[in-house]
Structure formats: structure tokens, C-alpha cells
Design a protein around this motif. Sequence first.
Motif, PDB file in Angstrom:
ATOM      1  N   TYR A   6      -0.761  31.546  26.208  1.00 29.22           N
ATOM      2  CA  TYR A   6      -2.001  30.774  26.202  1.00 29.22           C
ATOM      3  C   TYR A   6      -2.560  30.711  27.625  1.00 29.22           C
ATOM      4  CZ  TYR A   6      -0.874  29.339  21.470  1.00 29.22           C
ATOM      5  OH  TYR A   6      -0.592  29.345  20.133  1.00 29.22           O
ATOM      6  N   TYR A   7      -3.871  30.516  27.683  1.00 33.67           N
ATOM      7  CA  TYR A   7      -4.564  30.500  28.971  1.00 33.67           C
ATOM      8  C   TYR A   7      -5.253  29.147  29.156  1.00 33.67           C
ATOM      9  CZ  TYR A   7      -4.018  35.569  28.542  1.00 33.67           C
ATOM     10  OH  TYR A   7      -3.508  36.829  28.381  1.00 33.67           O
ATOM     11  N   SER A   8      -5.098  28.600  30.332  1.00 30.23           N
ATOM     12  CA  SER A   8      -5.785  27.340  30.628  1.00 30.23           C
ATOM     13  C   SER A   8      -7.280  27.598  30.775  1.00 30.23           C
ATOM     14  CB  SER A   8      -5.243  26.731  31.917  1.00 30.23           C
ATOM     15  OG  SER A   8      -5.629  27.522  33.034  1.00 30.23           O
ATOM     16  N   LYS A  38      -4.241  19.175  24.561  1.00 30.77           N
ATOM     17  CA  LYS A  38      -3.255  18.110  24.719  1.00 30.77           C
ATOM     18  C   LYS A  38      -3.965  16.763  24.725  1.00 30.77           C
ATOM     19  CE  LYS A  38       0.402  20.709  27.000  1.00 30.77           C
ATOM     20  NZ  LYS A  38       1.361  20.760  28.133  1.00 30.77           N
ATOM     21  N   GLU A  39      -3.549  15.905  23.802  1.00 34.40           N
ATOM     22  CA  GLU A  39      -4.230  14.630  23.633  1.00 34.40           C
ATOM     23  C   GLU A  39      -4.077  13.732  24.851  1.00 34.40           C
ATOM     24  OE1 GLU A  39      -3.044  12.764  20.063  1.00 34.40           O
ATOM     25  OE2 GLU A  39      -3.701  14.411  18.755  1.00 34.40           O
ATOM     26  N   THR A  40      -2.923  13.770  25.487  1.00 34.64           N
ATOM     27  CA  THR A  40      -2.686  12.868  26.620  1.00 34.64           C
ATOM     28  C   THR A  40      -3.517  13.244  27.842  1.00 34.64           C
ATOM     29  OG1 THR A  40      -0.798  14.237  27.244  1.00 34.64           O
ATOM     30  CG2 THR A  40      -0.360  12.288  25.871  1.00 34.64           C
ATOM     31  N   ASN A  42      -5.951  15.924  27.707  1.00 34.63           N
ATOM     32  CA  ASN A  42      -7.179  16.611  27.272  1.00 34.63           C
ATOM     33  C   ASN A  42      -7.284  18.021  27.857  1.00 34.63           C
ATOM     34  OD1 ASN A  42      -9.442  16.549  25.575  1.00 34.63           O
ATOM     35  ND2 ASN A  42     -10.817  16.076  27.286  1.00 34.63           N
ATOM     36  N   TYR A  43      -6.160  18.564  28.297  1.00 30.68           N
ATOM     37  CA  TYR A  43      -6.161  19.934  28.800  1.00 30.68           C
ATOM     38  C   TYR A  43      -6.427  20.894  27.639  1.00 30.68           C
ATOM     39  CZ  TYR A  43      -4.248  18.554  33.365  1.00 30.68           C
ATOM     40  OH  TYR A  43      -4.062  18.006  34.606  1.00 30.68           O
ATOM     41  N   ARG A  44      -7.171  21.958  27.950  1.00 27.91           N
ATOM     42  CA  ARG A  44      -7.513  22.955  26.931  1.00 27.91           C
ATOM     43  C   ARG A  44      -6.742  24.243  27.203  1.00 27.91           C
ATOM     44  NH1 ARG A  44     -12.026  20.033  28.403  1.00 27.91           N
ATOM     45  NH2 ARG A  44     -13.470  19.360  26.755  1.00 27.91           N
ATOM     46  N   TYR A  45      -6.249  24.849  26.106  1.00 28.85           N
ATOM     47  CA  TYR A  45      -5.542  26.119  26.223  1.00 28.85           C
ATOM     48  C   TYR A  45      -6.087  27.087  25.167  1.00 28.85           C
ATOM     49  CZ  TYR A  45      -2.321  23.688  29.284  1.00 28.85           C
ATOM     50  OH  TYR A  45      -1.785  22.970  30.321  1.00 28.85           O
ATOM     51  N   TYR A  46      -6.313  28.324  25.607  1.00 27.65           N
ATOM     52  CA  TYR A  46      -6.930  29.335  24.753  1.00 27.65           C
ATOM     53  C   TYR A  46      -5.941  30.458  24.460  1.00 27.65           C
ATOM     54  CZ  TYR A  46     -11.267  27.060  26.267  1.00 27.65           C
ATOM     55  OH  TYR A  46     -12.250  26.143  26.531  1.00 27.65           O
TER      56      TYR A  46
END
Length: 290
Positions: A6-8, A38-40, A42-46
Motif C-alpha cells: 500500500y502507498y501513503s 485509519k480511523e485514529t 485518518n491516514y489514507r493508504y492506496y
Amino acid sequence: MEEKKYYSIGQVSGICKIPVKTLRYYDEIKLLVPQIRKETSNYRYYSKEQLITAFMIRQFRSLGFNLKDIKEIISNNTMDYYLDSIYIHLNEIDAEIAELEKRRRENECLLERFIKGQNYLHDRVDEEEYKIEEIPPIHVLGSRSIIKSYRNEEVSLERWITINEEAVNLGLEIAGPIYVTFHTEMFGQFFSKDCDIEFSIQVKEDPSVNENIHSFGGFTAATAIYRGDYENIFKTYIALKRWIDENNYEICGDVMEEFLVSPIDTANVEEHITRIIVPIKEPKGKKKPR
């Protein structure tokens, strides 16, 4: 089994050259929603597939596609749909190019008309100058009607604006100035009475495009240039008529005016330039004009 990579959002931004702010916007409009959030934090991963999608979005954006169309392309995700979309987009580009080329020609036409008018202002002489000219054939969009209690000095701004807007609304290409033709005896337009008048504007299209387009010109005329406030044009008419008579020409058509720089071009009346056009013919044995 190989662990899925996965990519940030920062990595996707760096690889695909898309600002992080833009990627967040794509997330908001559901164009490119990260596979993991990630709910805690809010980081996004693609995913790898989404990385490819991000690059496709950037590529289609660089080609001029809007986000709505890009969303449809990605949703369908077939080469056939890609091809159809590109063909449609190419047709849209061709239409835009044609419109820009039309605008350029209209700008060049307006520039040429203003330069011509400016030359008349700068080259003005004390003595009136009258000419015999061949009026070239052109096409005009015209509107003819009987105007009640018409007086020539009452400049018909509304009618000039209307004929200009009609050409624009019909999608015609304006190719020259506005003309006013007086279907009456010479000087008839200067008296307060009903007058048969046609307001027209030069266009590129021919009569097959619209029933109100017709041919204009293709005749010999005596002409005079009038500069300034329109209400004093009557004196130039009288002088031109005298010159026509003195040189033994015969008037053989309706008088018209060509507005090189008109009241709808500038509010400065000192810069208004009107060309009076009087169709004439030569009687047999006529002497050379003085």
C-alpha cells in the motif's frame, strides 16, 4: 503469499505528481477513495491498482478531460470505453479550435475596421474628399422595417445593438461593420416621417444559412467620409449630392451608410467615422470628375 503493498497519500502524491490537497479532494468527491483509512489518525493508504488509477486521472486531466468524464471512464474501465471517450473529446477539441479561430478572425476584422477609422481621423483634411469606388460584394444579415416618424440624427442604438446580437445568437461570424440602408428618396431620412430602413451587419455566411442573410454590394458608388457627431451628417450629404450632380453622375440605388467606428463602438463622438455610400451610374458622354 506476497504481502499486498500500500502507498501513503504522500507517496501517491510524489509518484503521480498530484498535490496531496487534490488527492484529498478526489477522496471527497468519490473519484479516488483510498482503500485503507485509519480511523485514529485518518491516514489514507492506496493499493497498487489505485496508484495506477491516480496516474490515469492525472493523465486524463492533462488531456483536458473534466472530472465527471474521468469518473465515468474509470467506472467503466474498458479499452472500448476509453477509445469512445477519446474520440468524443477530440471532437470537442476540434469544435473549440474552430470557435477560437472564428474569434481570432472576428478580432482581426474589428482591428482592421478600427485602424481604418483611425487612419481617417489622422489623415483628415479641411476640404471634403469624395470618391468613386467599387463596392465589393459581401453578405449581410439584415432586418428591414418601417420606422415611424424617423429622424436621421436620432441614432438608433437599440437597432444597431439588436442586429449585432442577432448575428451572435445565430452563431454567425461577424466579418465587417454595420450598414444602414434607406429605402427612400435621397434625403428622405432627414425628415420626421415614416421611413423604410434596413439595419444590417456583414457576416461570413451566405444566404443558404439563414433567410435574413442576403448579398450586398457589387456596384459603383460615390462615397464620402463623415467624421464626428452624427447629428451634423446632413451637410456632408448635401455636399456629396452636389458633387455627384456637378460630375454628371446619376443616382441609381438606395443610399446607405457604413459605420466604420459607430456609437456602439465608442462613446467619444469625435471618433465616430461614417462612410456615406450612394450607388451611381455614368451617363453616356460623361466628363471626368473634377
